[in-house]
Design a protein around this motif. Sequence first.
Motif, PDB file in Angstrom:
ATOM      1  N   GLY A 207       0.759  -1.330  -0.094  1.00 24.36           N
ATOM      2  CA  GLY A 207      -0.071   0.133  -0.046  1.00 24.36           C
ATOM      3  C   GLY A 207       0.814   1.095  -0.155  1.00 24.36           C
ATOM      4  N   ARG A 208       2.188   1.173  -0.109  1.00 24.13           N
ATOM      5  CA  ARG A 208       2.970   2.375  -0.120  1.00 24.13           C
ATOM      6  C   ARG A 208       3.636   2.565  -1.437  1.00 24.13           C
ATOM      7  NH1 ARG A 208       5.320   1.958   6.140  1.00 24.13           N
ATOM      8  NH2 ARG A 208       3.288   2.132   7.204  1.00 24.13           N
ATOM      9  N   VAL A 209       4.905   2.817  -1.380  1.00 24.10           N
ATOM     10  CA  VAL A 209       5.686   2.875  -2.819  1.00 24.10           C
ATOM     11  C   VAL A 209       6.386   1.907  -3.226  1.00 24.10           C
ATOM     12  CG1 VAL A 209       5.996   5.530  -2.204  1.00 24.10           C
ATOM     13  CG2 VAL A 209       7.696   3.634  -1.311  1.00 24.10           C
ATOM     14  N   SER A 210       6.793   1.693  -4.439  1.00 23.34           N
ATOM     15  CA  SER A 210       7.576   0.497  -4.892  1.00 23.34           C
ATOM     16  C   SER A 210       8.787   0.499  -4.223  1.00 23.34           C
ATOM     17  CB  SER A 210       7.579   0.510  -6.395  1.00 23.34           C
ATOM     18  OG  SER A 210       8.421   1.410  -6.704  1.00 23.34           O
ATOM     19  N   GLN A 211       9.565  -0.690  -4.336  1.00 24.64           N
ATOM     20  CA  GLN A 211      10.923  -0.962  -3.635  1.00 24.64           C
ATOM     21  C   GLN A 211      11.943  -0.010  -4.659  1.00 24.64           C
ATOM     22  OE1 GLN A 211      11.987  -3.261  -1.102  1.00 24.64           O
ATOM     23  NE2 GLN A 211       9.970  -2.533  -0.920  1.00 24.64           N
ATOM     24  N   ARG A 212      11.647   0.177  -5.918  1.00 27.91           N
ATOM     25  CA  ARG A 212      12.296   1.167  -6.588  1.00 27.91           C
ATOM     26  C   ARG A 212      12.350   2.504  -6.235  1.00 27.91           C
ATOM     27  NH1 ARG A 212      12.707   0.381 -13.154  1.00 27.91           N
ATOM     28  NH2 ARG A 212      13.521  -1.876 -12.176  1.00 27.91           N
ATOM     29  N   GLN A 213      11.135   3.122  -5.953  1.00 24.03           N
ATOM     30  CA  GLN A 213      10.702   4.262  -5.381  1.00 24.03           C
ATOM     31  C   GLN A 213      11.418   4.456  -4.022  1.00 24.03           C
ATOM     32  OE1 GLN A 213       6.326   4.242  -5.925  1.00 24.03           O
ATOM     33  NE2 GLN A 213       6.705   5.928  -7.597  1.00 24.03           N
ATOM     34  N   GLN A 214      11.251   3.572  -3.411  1.00 25.47           N
ATOM     35  CA  GLN A 214      11.960   3.655  -1.945  1.00 25.47           C
ATOM     36  C   GLN A 214      13.366   3.804  -2.012  1.00 25.47           C
ATOM     37  OE1 GLN A 214      10.069   3.593   0.753  1.00 25.47           O
ATOM     38  NE2 GLN A 214      11.685   3.042   2.386  1.00 25.47           N
ATOM     39  N   GLY A 215      14.020   2.947  -3.046  1.00 25.47           N
ATOM     40  CA  GLY A 215      15.475   3.126  -3.271  1.00 25.47           C
ATOM     41  C   GLY A 215      15.617   4.638  -3.451  1.00 25.47           C
ATOM     42  N   TYR A 216      14.755   5.323  -4.257  1.00 28.86           N
ATOM     43  CA  TYR A 216      15.238   6.648  -4.771  1.00 28.86           C
ATOM     44  C   TYR A 216      14.893   7.555  -3.574  1.00 28.86           C
ATOM     45  CZ  TYR A 216      14.578  10.859  -7.726  1.00 28.86           C
ATOM     46  OH  TYR A 216      14.685  12.028  -8.237  1.00 28.86           O
ATOM     47  N   THR A 217      14.163   7.446  -2.706  1.00 22.71           N
ATOM     48  CA  THR A 217      13.996   8.418  -1.474  1.00 22.71           C
ATOM     49  C   THR A 217      15.185   8.079  -0.377  1.00 22.71           C
ATOM     50  OG1 THR A 217      12.353   6.828  -0.340  1.00 22.71           O
ATOM     51  CG2 THR A 217      11.503   8.310  -1.919  1.00 22.71           C
ATOM     52  N   GLN A 218      15.659   6.834  -0.656  1.00 20.13           N
ATOM     53  CA  GLN A 218      16.902   6.759   0.421  1.00 20.13           C
ATOM     54  C   GLN A 218      17.813   7.640   0.179  1.00 20.13           C
ATOM     55  OE1 GLN A 218      17.575   2.368  -0.261  1.00 20.13           O
ATOM     56  NE2 GLN A 218      16.848   1.797   1.544  1.00 20.13           N
ATOM     57  N   ILE A 219      18.191   7.951  -1.087  1.00 19.40           N
ATOM     58  CA  ILE A 219      19.290   8.717  -1.375  1.00 19.40           C
ATOM     59  C   ILE A 219      18.855  10.339  -1.920  1.00 19.40           C
ATOM     60  CG2 ILE A 219      21.147   9.252  -3.591  1.00 19.40           C
ATOM     61  CD1 ILE A 219      21.525   6.619  -1.929  1.00 19.40           C
ATOM     62  N   MET A 220      17.940  10.468  -2.311  1.00 23.10           N
ATOM     63  CA  MET A 220      17.301  11.814  -2.756  1.00 23.10           C
ATOM     64  C   MET A 220      16.939  12.591  -1.500  1.00 23.10           C
ATOM     65  SD  MET A 220      16.763  14.432  -4.843  1.00 23.10           S
ATOM     66  CE  MET A 220      17.206  13.594  -6.506  1.00 23.10           C
ATOM     67  N   ASN A 221      16.227  11.995  -0.548  1.00 27.14           N
ATOM     68  CA  ASN A 221      15.496  12.722   0.469  1.00 27.14           C
ATOM     69  C   ASN A 221      16.493  13.236   1.407  1.00 27.14           C
ATOM     70  OD1 ASN A 221      13.365  12.050  -0.813  1.00 27.14           O
ATOM     71  ND2 ASN A 221      12.082  11.510   1.038  1.00 27.14           N
ATOM     72  N   PRO A 222      17.594  12.403   1.846  1.00 26.00           N
ATOM     73  CA  PRO A 222      18.861  13.107   2.780  1.00 26.00           C
ATOM     74  C   PRO A 222      19.315  14.034   2.092  1.00 26.00           C
ATOM     75  CG  PRO A 222      18.545  10.605   2.876  1.00 26.00           C
ATOM     76  CD  PRO A 222      17.749  10.951   1.545  1.00 26.00           C
ATOM     77  N   ALA A 223      19.571  13.944   0.637  1.00 26.39           N
ATOM     78  CA  ALA A 223      20.291  15.034   0.013  1.00 26.39           C
ATOM     79  C   ALA A 223      19.546  16.385  -0.025  1.00 26.39           C
ATOM     80  CB  ALA A 223      20.640  14.571  -1.569  1.00 26.39           C
ATOM     81  N   TYR A 224      18.514  16.269  -0.280  1.00 32.44           N
ATOM     82  CA  TYR A 224      17.382  17.288  -0.036  1.00 32.44           C
ATOM     83  C   TYR A 224      17.461  18.028   1.278  1.00 32.44           C
ATOM     84  CZ  TYR A 224      12.983  20.062   0.516  1.00 32.44           C
ATOM     85  OH  TYR A 224      12.110  20.735   0.854  1.00 32.44           O
ATOM     86  N   LEU A 225      17.360  17.320   2.247  1.00 29.26           N
ATOM     87  CA  LEU A 225      17.191  17.920   3.802  1.00 29.26           C
ATOM     88  C   LEU A 225      18.688  18.419   3.942  1.00 29.26           C
ATOM     89  CD1 LEU A 225      15.361  15.056   5.489  1.00 29.26           C
ATOM     90  CD2 LEU A 225      14.553  17.353   4.763  1.00 29.26           C
ATOM     91  N   TYR A 226      19.703  17.960   3.510  1.00 27.52           N
ATOM     92  CA  TYR A 226      21.396  18.318   3.845  1.00 27.52           C
ATOM     93  C   TYR A 226      21.270  19.630   3.183  1.00 27.52           C
ATOM     94  CZ  TYR A 226      26.144  19.073   3.838  1.00 27.52           C
ATOM     95  OH  TYR A 226      27.343  19.414   4.110  1.00 27.52           O
TER      96      TYR A 226
END
Length: 298
Positions: A207-226
């Motif tokens: 019911g959430r995001v795909s594993q590929r989308q999860q992998g994207y957020t693992q890298i992108m979201n921390p970079a954005y917050l930094y």
Amino acid sequence: MYISVIIASVGRPQILGETLKSVARQKRSPDEVILVVNSQADLPIAPVFGIEIKTLFSERGSSIQRNRGLENTSPLSDIVVFLDDDVELSEDYLSKVENYMELNPDVVGFSGIPVLNRPQDGLMPHSVAREILKAQPLSPFTHTDQKGLYGCNMVSRTYAARREKFDENLALYALLEDRDFGIRLRKYGRVTEYSGARVIHLGTPGGRVSQRQQGYTQIMNPAYLYKKGQGYNISDIYHGPIKSFFANVAGVLGLSKSLTPNDPAYYNRSERLHGNFIAMRDILRGKINPQGVRHVRK
């Protein structure tokens, strides 16, 4: 104290229904329960008795949905409790929340420490979790200062939550929106974790995001917050995307049993690594934007 409970959910009506029953069993009833979903199909089929529920419909995304709920809390609200849709609460959870916030006026927000987190690879039934919480002996309660919050259960003084809100640039599952929110709450007081508010986070897959989308957020979201600043630093980068990336590499190389033995069965390290590389490509192109996850193929 007036306690508002907000639950955001998408595509998990049966799981959500069990969590709402857990809220309904509270010895200290919430003063309002706000459920924020994407469509009618997200709602439990069977009614949940014992509590009144205000239902809102919103664009999909945990940050967006939580903010819609926050915007619709009562003017009387003192405390807002954000719950994932797959938690089982001890029956005294809300009474412990209220007592802790009354006794610690310098605390602006906290998370209850999960008794269990993703037990049985996220497949533990609510009924089993409920019995575990009932049988668990009470021990001396602890609370310690933290940098951020843990999203499965987050408690905030309502005035501070309304001022800060969740970052809606963190799209869909919005990885790290809880940590970012907790960091920003520290402008107003202490942020802690507290063992007295007992909860089991089932971590139910689906019911959430795909594993590929999860992998994207693992890298992108921390970079954005930094890049955004406001307290997210180099240490967070190490403990976040770097560790995730190497865990995904280990999984692809068949080393996950020795390096990440507690992986749930539904983790697909190959797909997550694929998402990692897509995010790295976007970052190298100067596109540091978590909204990019919307364009990653499921």
